[in-house]
Design an enzyme around this catalytic site. Structure first.
Site, mmCIF file in Angstrom:
data_model
loop_
_atom_site.group_PDB
_atom_site.id
_atom_site.type_symbol
_atom_site.label_atom_id
_atom_site.label_comp_id
_atom_site.label_asym_id
_atom_site.label_seq_id
_atom_site.Cartn_x
_atom_site.Cartn_y
_atom_site.Cartn_z
ATOM 1 C CD1 TRP A 145 -1.646 5.021 10.889
ATOM 2 C CD2 TRP A 145 -0.155 4.481 9.326
ATOM 3 N NE1 TRP A 145 -0.736 4.181 11.457
ATOM 4 C CE2 TRP A 145 0.190 3.830 10.516
ATOM 5 C CE3 TRP A 145 0.635 4.273 8.178
ATOM 6 C CZ2 TRP A 145 1.312 3.003 10.605
ATOM 7 C CZ3 TRP A 145 1.736 3.456 8.269
ATOM 8 C CH2 TRP A 145 2.062 2.838 9.476
ATOM 9 C CG ASP A 191 -5.435 18.663 8.684
ATOM 10 O OD1 ASP A 191 -5.297 18.384 7.476
ATOM 11 O OD2 ASP A 191 -5.172 17.866 9.597
ATOM 12 C CD GLU A 248 -2.443 2.861 -2.848
ATOM 13 O OE1 GLU A 248 -1.690 1.875 -2.678
ATOM 14 O OE2 GLU A 248 -3.466 3.066 -2.156
ATOM 15 C CG ASN A 258 -1.934 1.158 1.089
ATOM 16 O OD1 ASN A 258 -2.864 1.039 0.302
ATOM 17 N ND2 ASN A 258 -1.737 2.269 1.800
ATOM 18 C CE1 TYR A 308 -2.649 7.025 4.612
ATOM 19 C CE2 TYR A 308 -0.607 5.756 4.707
ATOM 20 C CZ TYR A 308 -1.949 5.852 4.372
ATOM 21 O OH TYR A 308 -2.577 4.774 3.807
ATOM 22 N NE ARG A 309 -0.766 15.862 10.222
ATOM 23 C CZ ARG A 309 -2.064 16.112 10.416
ATOM 24 N NH1 ARG A 309 -2.824 16.526 9.426
ATOM 25 N NH2 ARG A 309 -2.588 15.955 11.607
HETATM 26 C C1 LIG Z 1 -1.536 16.719 0.679
HETATM 27 C C2 LIG Z 1 -2.281 15.583 1.304
HETATM 28 C C3 LIG Z 1 -2.018 15.240 2.620
HETATM 29 C C4 LIG Z 1 -2.695 14.180 3.215
HETATM 30 N N1 LIG Z 1 -2.424 13.861 4.505
HETATM 31 C C5 LIG Z 1 -3.042 12.806 5.079
HETATM 32 C C6 LIG Z 1 -2.709 12.415 6.400
HETATM 33 O O1 LIG Z 1 -1.893 13.030 7.070
HETATM 34 N N2 LIG Z 1 -3.340 11.324 6.914
HETATM 35 C C7 LIG Z 1 -4.256 10.609 6.190
HETATM 36 O O2 LIG Z 1 -4.769 9.615 6.705
HETATM 37 N N3 LIG Z 1 -4.602 10.972 4.946
HETATM 38 C C8 LIG Z 1 -4.005 12.043 4.365
HETATM 39 N N4 LIG Z 1 -4.311 12.400 3.097
HETATM 40 C C9 LIG Z 1 -5.351 11.638 2.354
HETATM 41 C C10 LIG Z 1 -4.822 10.293 1.911
HETATM 42 O O3 LIG Z 1 -3.613 10.417 1.223
HETATM 43 C C11 LIG Z 1 -5.837 9.568 1.033
HETATM 44 O O4 LIG Z 1 -6.996 9.336 1.798
HETATM 45 C C12 LIG Z 1 -5.342 8.240 0.448
HETATM 46 O O5 LIG Z 1 -6.440 7.581 -0.131
HETATM 47 C C13 LIG Z 1 -4.717 7.373 1.502
HETATM 48 O O6 LIG Z 1 -4.232 6.191 0.919
HETATM 49 P P1 LIG Z 1 -4.921 4.794 1.270
HETATM 50 O O7 LIG Z 1 -6.264 4.852 0.577
HETATM 51 O O8 LIG Z 1 -4.002 3.775 0.686
HETATM 52 O O9 LIG Z 1 -5.049 4.738 2.748
HETATM 53 C C14 LIG Z 1 -3.652 13.460 2.476
HETATM 54 C C15 LIG Z 1 -3.897 13.804 1.156
HETATM 55 C C16 LIG Z 1 -3.231 14.852 0.565
HETATM 56 C C17 LIG Z 1 -3.517 15.205 -0.860
HETATM 57 MN MN LIG Z 2 -4.476 2.126 -0.585
#
Ligand SMILES: Cc1cc2nc3c(=O)[nH]c(=O)nc-3n(C[C@H](O)[C@H](O)[C@H](O)COP(=O)(O)O)c2cc1C
Ligand SMILES: [Mn+2]
Length: 478
Positions: A188, A280, A231, A170, A174-175
């Site tokens: 996450w 945020d 991804e 995966n 996630y910041r």
């Molecule tokens: C700039 C940016 C920052 C993000 N930061 C976070 C974060 O800190 N934590 C989080 O859970 N999702 C964050 N997201 C959203 C996730 O990247 C998004 O939900 C993504 O689908 C997560 O991947 P996953 O589906 O494999 O969990 C962010 C998205 C963007 C565009």
């Molecule tokens: Mn995913």
């Protein structure tokens, strides 16, 4: 035009297209960069490459995604709907209206599974390898974005994990809050795949973080794919070229070979640290909350690595365009489950989870309600607070038109649905964290079939008269 295959080619492309400005002046990643970027984004301005961020040898790239044009350049397309059409083709779904012809020319496309990453033996991301005590996140120009932020945050990372049960990869954005030279928090959220991997691990789980990627791979880390879809494979499909990966130096995970910077390490089940506050994308500071600690065992880089960052805050910000790309690209997938959806819009001002406007081809009583519940049951769209449903002839991207139908077609006594369900992790307005109310507004036309009075016809000029006036327009001297 092909999508650029690494961050440097992307920067070159942006520069050639007049979409990037180099900033020579020394600028502080502590707040100052944010104020500059905030003004630039709101003015529809260029990507910015700060060549002398205060306190770091590395250049800092921001606003690479900040306009629709740059988003299209990133994907090598004229319109984001073309990316959706490509996806619709492999999913064997109906393309968005008007793109059917274009699609026929794209038939030779590879399938998504042909786009699996290819493993290479050497990667530019390993030109410099720092291990153990040599690792120092302080080398990077990590931004502290807003005055109330707890620390500097790495805001544009691709976090790579493997499901301990299935071995599936995966990648999520996630910041990472910098906690020290060799550790960060791992943000996450509750509904995310990286979190699920972590929750099904016991003890230690390896993690790699790639920073500084080609724009499509970076985007893909933010894409709301079902958990079992890699991804990196998706990125390879969207780019039309497999992502090259190389084995990590200290972890048994593969990382994009051309990444500018890679952090390798692990999280330990149950080891948590306070994360936040952080300004945020909701426009508010999210409160401090415990998240896992990410220990960095190796930091690898390309020579003269460029560090990319993004500022989120009160919308609109740069991430608006990442969200819009998702809205467009995922339309075919949404329509695969709910084919009566003609189009939808996630308003930037709604920070993406607060509101969805959905146009449907309505064909039976209760249809609008069915679609609301479908949205509330679909992947991360399930977190949507307010769903507005309009008829197919209404343009969901035209907010004035939508407001007209919400006003004109809604009897609040019977066209409003109140429900409950899961809420976005970051939503501060729900009375409880993680669960909250749902509001559905049925702004479609009704009628006797739904137990209502005869619905009046909408006012429309006849086509003959419109044509006549078109023809005679010059004569009127207006
Ligand atoms: C700039 C940016 C920052 C993000 N930061 C976070 C974060 O800190 N934590 C989080 O859970 N999702 C964050 N997201 C959203 C996730 O990247 C998004 O939900 C993504 O689908 C997560 O991947 P996953 O589906 O494999 O969990 C962010 C998205 C963007 C565009
Ligand atoms: Mn995913």
């Amino acid at each position: 035009m092909a999508a650029p295959s690494d961050l440097r080619r992307w920067i070159d492309l942006l520069e050639r297209e007049g979409e990037l400005v180099r900033v020579d002046a020394e600028v502080d990643p502590y707040l100052e960069v944010t104020e500059i970027v905030d003004r630039t984004v709101k003015a529809g301005g260029p990507a910015l490459l700060f060549e002398h961020p205060k306190g770091s040898e590395h250049s800092l790239l921001v606003n690479q995604f900040g306009t629709e044009r740059r988003m299209c350049l990133a994907f090598g397309v004229e319109r984001l709907d073309e990316v959706a059409a490509k996806l619709a083709d492999v999913l064997e779904m109906q393309p968005p209206a008007g793109l059917a012809d274009k699609l026929r020319g794209l038939r030779q496309l590879k399938s998504i599974a042909d786009s699996r990453p290819s493993t290479v033996r050497k990667g530019a991301c390993h030109e410099i390898v720092l291990q153990g005590d040599e690792v120092d996140l302080g080398l990077l120009p990590v931004q502290t974005c807003w005055p109330g932020d707890a620390a500097p945050f790495i805001t544009l990372p691709a976090v790579i994990t493997r499901d301990p049960r299935s071995g599936q990869r995966n990648v999520g954005m996630y910041r990472l809050q910098v906690l020290g030279p060799r550790s960060t928090a791992m943000h996450w959220q509750l509904h995310k795949d990286g979190r699920a991997d972590y929750m099904s691990s016991d003890g230690r789980m390896e993690v790699a973080v790639a920073i500084g990627l080609d724009p499509v791979t970076a985007y893909s880390a933010s894409a709301p794919l079902p958990k079992h879809i890699d991804e990196l494979m998706f990125a390879g499909f969207l780019r039309g070229e497999a992502v090259e990966v190389v084995k990590g130096v200290t972890v048994d995970l593969e990382v994009p070979a051309s990444a500018e910077i890679v952090l390798e390490g692990y999280v330990e089940r149950g080891e948590l640290a306070e994360e936040g506050p952080f300004g945020d994308h909701t426009g508010y500071y999210t409160a401090a909350e415990p998240f896992p600690v990410f220990h960095v065992t190796a930091m690898t880089m390309r020579r003269n690595a460029v560090y990319p960052s993004i500022v989120v805050g009160k919308p609109p910000q740069e991430d608006a365009w990442l969200g819009k790309a998702t809205e467009r690209i995922f339309l075919p997938a949404v329509r695969a489950s709910v084919p009566e959806i003609v189009d939808y819009d996630l308003p930037v001002a709604g920070a993406f989870h607060n509101c969805a406007i959905v146009a449907i081809r309505k064909s039976y009583p209760g249809h609008a309600r069915k679609v609301m519940h479908a949205i509330w049951g679909l992947g991360l769209l399930s977190l949507t607070k307010t769903v507005i449903v309009v008829d197919a002839h209404v343009d969901p991207h035209n907010y004035a038109q939508v407001a007209f139908y919400v006003g004109a077609n809604v009897d609040p006594a019977c066209d409003v649905v109140l429900g409950e369900g899961p809420a976005d992790h970051l939503d501060h307005a729900t009375a409880k964290q993680f669960v909250g109310g749902k509001l559905g507004i049925d702004a479609t036309a009704k009628g006797p079939a739904e137990g209502r009075r005869e619905w009046p016809p909408e006012i429309e000029m006849s086509p003959e008269i419109r044509e006549l006036v078109d023809r005679r327009w010059a004569e009127y001297g207006l």
